[in-house]
Design a protein around this motif. Structure first.
Motif, PDB file in Angstrom:
ATOM      1  N   LEU A 166       0.817  -1.215   0.000  1.00 45.52           N
ATOM      2  CA  LEU A 166       0.000   0.000   0.000  1.00 45.52           C
ATOM      3  C   LEU A 166       0.852   1.266   0.000  1.00 45.52           C
ATOM      4  CD1 LEU A 166      -2.863  -1.020   2.465  1.00 45.52           C
ATOM      5  CD2 LEU A 166      -2.999  -0.761  -0.027  1.00 45.52           C
ATOM      6  N   SER A 167       2.076   1.170   0.510  1.00 49.95           N
ATOM      7  CA  SER A 167       2.981   2.326   0.528  1.00 49.95           C
ATOM      8  C   SER A 167       3.404   2.744  -0.876  1.00 49.95           C
ATOM      9  CB  SER A 167       4.232   2.014   1.353  1.00 49.95           C
ATOM     10  OG  SER A 167       3.912   1.818   2.693  1.00 49.95           O
ATOM     11  N   PHE A 168       3.255   1.851  -1.838  1.00 50.29           N
ATOM     12  CA  PHE A 168       3.629   2.182  -3.204  1.00 50.29           C
ATOM     13  C   PHE A 168       2.535   2.918  -3.959  1.00 50.29           C
ATOM     14  CE2 PHE A 168       6.840  -1.055  -2.344  1.00 50.29           C
ATOM     15  CZ  PHE A 168       7.965  -0.406  -2.824  1.00 50.29           C
ATOM     16  N   ILE A 169       1.363   3.051  -3.375  1.00 47.47           N
ATOM     17  CA  ILE A 169       0.309   3.850  -4.004  1.00 47.47           C
ATOM     18  C   ILE A 169       0.671   5.318  -3.795  1.00 47.47           C
ATOM     19  CG2 ILE A 169      -2.140   4.478  -3.958  1.00 47.47           C
ATOM     20  CD1 ILE A 169      -2.704   1.591  -3.011  1.00 47.47           C
ATOM     21  N   PRO A 170       0.844   6.067  -4.867  1.00 45.68           N
ATOM     22  CA  PRO A 170       1.356   7.438  -4.731  1.00 45.68           C
ATOM     23  C   PRO A 170       0.304   8.411  -4.190  1.00 45.68           C
ATOM     24  CG  PRO A 170       0.896   6.954  -7.035  1.00 45.68           C
ATOM     25  CD  PRO A 170       0.630   5.693  -6.255  1.00 45.68           C
ATOM     26  N   ILE A 177      -0.255  10.683   2.485  1.00 44.85           N
ATOM     27  CA  ILE A 177      -1.197   9.887   3.270  1.00 44.85           C
ATOM     28  C   ILE A 177      -0.662   8.459   3.236  1.00 44.85           C
ATOM     29  CG2 ILE A 177      -3.548   8.997   3.433  1.00 44.85           C
ATOM     30  CD1 ILE A 177      -4.457  11.652   2.118  1.00 44.85           C
ATOM     31  N   SER A 178      -0.423   7.900   4.400  1.00 46.74           N
ATOM     32  CA  SER A 178       0.200   6.591   4.524  1.00 46.74           C
ATOM     33  C   SER A 178      -0.868   5.499   4.610  1.00 46.74           C
ATOM     34  CB  SER A 178       1.096   6.574   5.765  1.00 46.74           C
ATOM     35  OG  SER A 178       1.723   5.333   5.901  1.00 46.74           O
ATOM     36  N   LEU A 179      -1.229   4.940   3.471  1.00 45.30           N
ATOM     37  CA  LEU A 179      -2.239   3.884   3.446  1.00 45.30           C
ATOM     38  C   LEU A 179      -1.769   2.615   4.151  1.00 45.30           C
ATOM     39  CD1 LEU A 179      -3.658   4.197  -0.188  1.00 45.30           C
ATOM     40  CD2 LEU A 179      -4.622   5.099   1.934  1.00 45.30           C
ATOM     41  N   GLY A 180      -0.479   2.470   4.303  1.00 46.83           N
ATOM     42  CA  GLY A 180       0.055   1.317   5.008  1.00 46.83           C
ATOM     43  C   GLY A 180      -0.378   1.255   6.465  1.00 46.83           C
ATOM     44  N   MET A 181      -0.835   2.368   7.006  1.00 45.20           N
ATOM     45  CA  MET A 181      -1.316   2.351   8.389  1.00 45.20           C
ATOM     46  C   MET A 181      -2.615   1.559   8.524  1.00 45.20           C
ATOM     47  SD  MET A 181       0.781   3.723  10.526  1.00 45.20           S
ATOM     48  CE  MET A 181      -0.113   4.229  11.987  1.00 45.20           C
ATOM     49  N   LEU A 239      11.499  -1.807   8.166  1.00 44.76           N
ATOM     50  CA  LEU A 239      12.667  -2.444   7.559  1.00 44.76           C
ATOM     51  C   LEU A 239      12.437  -2.753   6.084  1.00 44.76           C
ATOM     52  CD1 LEU A 239      13.720  -4.841  10.458  1.00 44.76           C
ATOM     53  CD2 LEU A 239      14.761  -2.644   9.818  1.00 44.76           C
ATOM     54  N   LEU A 240      11.198  -3.053   5.717  1.00 50.46           N
ATOM     55  CA  LEU A 240      10.888  -3.308   4.300  1.00 50.46           C
ATOM     56  C   LEU A 240      11.147  -2.078   3.431  1.00 50.46           C
ATOM     57  CD1 LEU A 240       7.674  -5.518   4.560  1.00 50.46           C
ATOM     58  CD2 LEU A 240       9.892  -6.185   3.595  1.00 50.46           C
ATOM     59  N   HIS A 241      11.088  -0.893   4.024  1.00 51.24           N
ATOM     60  CA  HIS A 241      11.402   0.321   3.260  1.00 51.24           C
ATOM     61  C   HIS A 241      12.845   0.279   2.749  1.00 51.24           C
ATOM     62  CE1 HIS A 241       7.669   1.846   4.946  1.00 51.24           C
ATOM     63  NE2 HIS A 241       7.742   2.837   4.075  1.00 51.24           N
ATOM     64  N   PHE A 242      13.756  -0.270   3.557  1.00 48.93           N
ATOM     65  CA  PHE A 242      15.152  -0.388   3.124  1.00 48.93           C
ATOM     66  C   PHE A 242      15.283  -1.397   1.990  1.00 48.93           C
ATOM     67  CE2 PHE A 242      15.677   0.739   7.708  1.00 48.93           C
ATOM     68  CZ  PHE A 242      16.255   1.985   7.512  1.00 48.93           C
ATOM     69  N   LEU A 243      14.612  -2.537   2.147  1.00 47.98           N
ATOM     70  CA  LEU A 243      14.730  -3.616   1.159  1.00 47.98           C
ATOM     71  C   LEU A 243      14.121  -3.258  -0.184  1.00 47.98           C
ATOM     72  CD1 LEU A 243      13.911  -6.670   3.451  1.00 47.98           C
ATOM     73  CD2 LEU A 243      16.158  -5.930   2.630  1.00 47.98           C
ATOM     74  N   THR A 244      13.093  -2.414  -0.167  1.00 47.44           N
ATOM     75  CA  THR A 244      12.404  -2.066  -1.417  1.00 47.44           C
ATOM     76  C   THR A 244      12.910  -0.764  -2.033  1.00 47.44           C
ATOM     77  OG1 THR A 244      10.670  -0.913  -0.193  1.00 47.44           O
ATOM     78  CG2 THR A 244      10.289  -3.259  -0.715  1.00 47.44           C
ATOM     79  N   LYS A 249      12.510   2.186  -0.796  1.00 49.33           N
ATOM     80  CA  LYS A 249      11.542   3.256  -0.534  1.00 49.33           C
ATOM     81  C   LYS A 249      11.983   4.161   0.614  1.00 49.33           C
ATOM     82  CE  LYS A 249       6.728   4.098  -0.978  1.00 49.33           C
ATOM     83  NZ  LYS A 249       6.753   5.507  -1.278  1.00 49.33           N
ATOM     84  N   ALA A 250      13.131   3.887   1.217  1.00 50.09           N
ATOM     85  CA  ALA A 250      13.630   4.704   2.332  1.00 50.09           C
ATOM     86  C   ALA A 250      14.396   5.911   1.783  1.00 50.09           C
ATOM     87  CB  ALA A 250      14.538   3.867   3.221  1.00 50.09           C
TER      88      ALA A 250
END
Length: 186
Positions: free
Chosen positions: A22-26, A35-39, A63-68, A70-71
């Motif tokens: 969901l964090s990849f939805i702009p 707006i952070s839909l990942g919440m 941590l997934l932000h680092f792997l993808t 997105k950080a």
């Protein structure tokens, strides 16, 4: 007992993965508001499993932000604050999870929704407090002309927090009404 722990850990991993997707939805407006839909899945796991599970799921999501990729990393201390500490503080979304679940189980939907909103607000503020700190310490150079780092970070992170809690809260309210069993694990 071991199976229950394993199930909770697996649920945390699944909800963290869904949050990352969901964090990849702009939904970013400029460089400082989004707006952070990942919440949404974080609130579900927080209500479903409580404080510690929400903290673990939040940590995994961070941590997934680092792997993808997105950080947004300026320096290690900023990354630690914004992606490890802030996301772990999603745990506070579970402080009233027992009250939400007990009201749902008793068929008291209105009370369950009130407790859910309370716990979502607390969790949102807990997470975005750390983003505010990072904004003051690391992102002040991006403040609007004439704004100090504190005001800029408070306004942008405050607005992001409010918008995120409002959007996620609406979705969680709908889910509580339509799929209450999602929040009541066996």
């Amino acid at each position: 007992m071991q199976n229950k722990r394993l199930i909770i850990l697996l649920e945390c991993a699944i909800f963290a993965a869904v949050a990352m997707v969901l964090s990849f939805i702009p939904l970013d407006i400029g460089s400082s508001f989004s707006i952070s839909l990942g919440m949404i899945p974080m609130y579900v796991i927080a209500i479903r499993r409580g404080f510690w599970a929400a903290g673990f799921a939040g940590l995994l999501w961070g941590l997934l932000h680092f792997l993808t990729g997105k950080a947004y990393i300026l320096m290690p201390s900023q990354a630690l604050i914004e992606y490890v500490i802030a996301f772990s503080f999603v745990a506070f979304s579970g402080v009233f999870s027992k009250q939400v679940r007990s009201n749902l189980a008793a068929g008291q939907l209105k009370n369950a929704i009130k407790w859910a909103w309370g716990t979502m607000i607390i969790g949102g503020i807990a997470r975005y407090f750390w983003h505010y700190i990072a904004g003051v310490l690391f992102w002040g150079a991006y403040a609007f002309k004439g704004w100090g780092a504190q005001v800029f970070s408070l306004v942008m992170n405050g607005a992001t927090c409010l918008a995120t809690v409002a959007v996620a809260g609406i979705v969680i309210t709908i889910l509580l009404k339509t799929s209450p069993r999602l929040f009541l694990p066996k």
